[in-house]
Enzyme design. Structure first.
Site, PDB file in Angstrom:
ATOM      1  N   ASP A 109       0.824  -1.214   0.000  1.00 24.14           N
ATOM      2  CA  ASP A 109       0.000   0.000   0.000  1.00 24.14           C
ATOM      3  C   ASP A 109       0.855   1.260   0.000  1.00 24.14           C
ATOM      4  OD1 ASP A 109      -2.179  -1.643   0.234  1.00 24.14           O
ATOM      5  OD2 ASP A 109      -2.968  -0.709   2.052  1.00 24.14           O
TER       6      ASP A 109
ATOM      7  N   HIS B 150       3.714  -2.177   3.351  1.00 22.03           N
ATOM      8  CA  HIS B 150       3.853  -0.833   2.778  1.00 22.03           C
ATOM      9  C   HIS B 150       5.287  -0.668   2.278  1.00 22.03           C
ATOM     10  CE1 HIS B 150       0.540  -0.537   5.682  1.00 22.03           C
ATOM     11  NE2 HIS B 150       0.076   0.478   4.976  1.00 22.03           N
TER      12      HIS B 150
END
Length: 281
Positions: free
Chosen positions: A93, A238
């Site tokens: 993400d 992430h």
């Protein structure tokens, strides 16, 4: 699974690995304590932090989608049929960012496809060549909105703008709009579902989180992922945090040794296809 305590992906402070481990030990709650704590929360308190809407959302699993599709589905298998193989999906993400080139090299060397839920402001618009590289190397490109605002706090026009602007930016770079999106912090509701359906977007949550936005300890990130990994898992990481990318080789090596095959999120659902406006995990 829920990411309600995640800070804004573009401004999250870095925390020392030692402090993270100490805090984790200090605040670990026993199951009975958790039950009591939940019991005393009022509905109003839950609504105030957006948890009520999230709890009411129905989700479907990859196995549900595959089963519903039968043998007549239109989803692309890629190199593996996840009805037969033990599949798992790596997702990242809020990128691309400064650590993404190293991540892409690792994925290429390991022959692992991933799904990238990209953030617009300061990411897609700052690293357009990385977006093109992701697509060229057969990773799945998806949306994580334009500014990482909590969609359930926005008006319908604002939600539409967050999603449409990201779709347009991605299409301009790779020639096609995304079909998947991940709402910031996993927060969604009926309005977000409806707008996503209008824009041709399915919402994808996760089953595994390392909470890598709270630590730079790569060993801890790896440990958390491996502890939670299971068949049809969707791993949330992430590629914008310093400790995450160094954890990826160990995650890949260990999961391969356990018999897992890495696939993109769409491959995980094949021969089914996620339906726009629905939420999956």
């Amino acid at each position: 699974m829920h990411e309600t305590d995640q800070p804004d992906a573009t401004t999250a402070p870095q925390q020392s690995p030692t402090a993270d481990k100490t805090d984790e030990r200090r605040f670990r709650l026993r199951p009975r304590t958790v039950v009591i704590a939940v019991a005393v929360l009022t509905a109003g308190a839950l609504a105030a932090v957006g948890i009520v809407d999230w709890l009411r959302i129905d989700t479907e699993s990859p196995a549900d989608v595959r089963s519903a599709a039968g043998d007549d589905g239109k989803g692309a298998f890629g190199s593996v049929d996840c009805r037969e193989k033990k599949c798992i999906a790596l997702t990242f993400d809020a990128g691309p960012g400064q650590y993404t080139p190293r991540l892409l090299r690792i994925l290429k060397e390991e022959k692992v496809p991933a799904t990238f839920f990209l953030l617009g402001r300061k990411h897609i618009d700052t690293y357009p060549e990385l977006v093109k590289q992701m697509a060229a190397e057969k990773h799945e490109i998806a949306s994580h909105t334009w500014t990482h605002r909590n969609l359930t706090d926005l008006s319908t026009d604002e939600v539409r703008e967050e999603l449409e602007r990201t779709n347009t930016a991605i299409e301009k770079l790779i020639g096609r709009k995304p079909t998947l999106m991940r709402p910031p912090q996993g927060r969604t509701n009926d309005d977000v579902n409806e707008i996503s359906r209008d824009l041709g977007l399915s919402e994808v949550l996760w089953t595994v989180t390392a909470k890598d936005y709270k630590t730079n300890d790569s060993d801890l990130i790896e440990e958390r992922v491996l502890d939670q990994a299971g068949r049809d898992g969707i791993i949330l990481l992430h590629d914008i945090y310093r400790g995450t990318v160094p954890a990826v080789p160990g995650i890949i090596t260990e999961l391969k040794s356990r018999g897992y095959t890495f696939v993109t999120v769409p491959q995980l659902f094949a021969p089914g296809v996620p339906e726009p406006g629905k939420v999956y995990r």
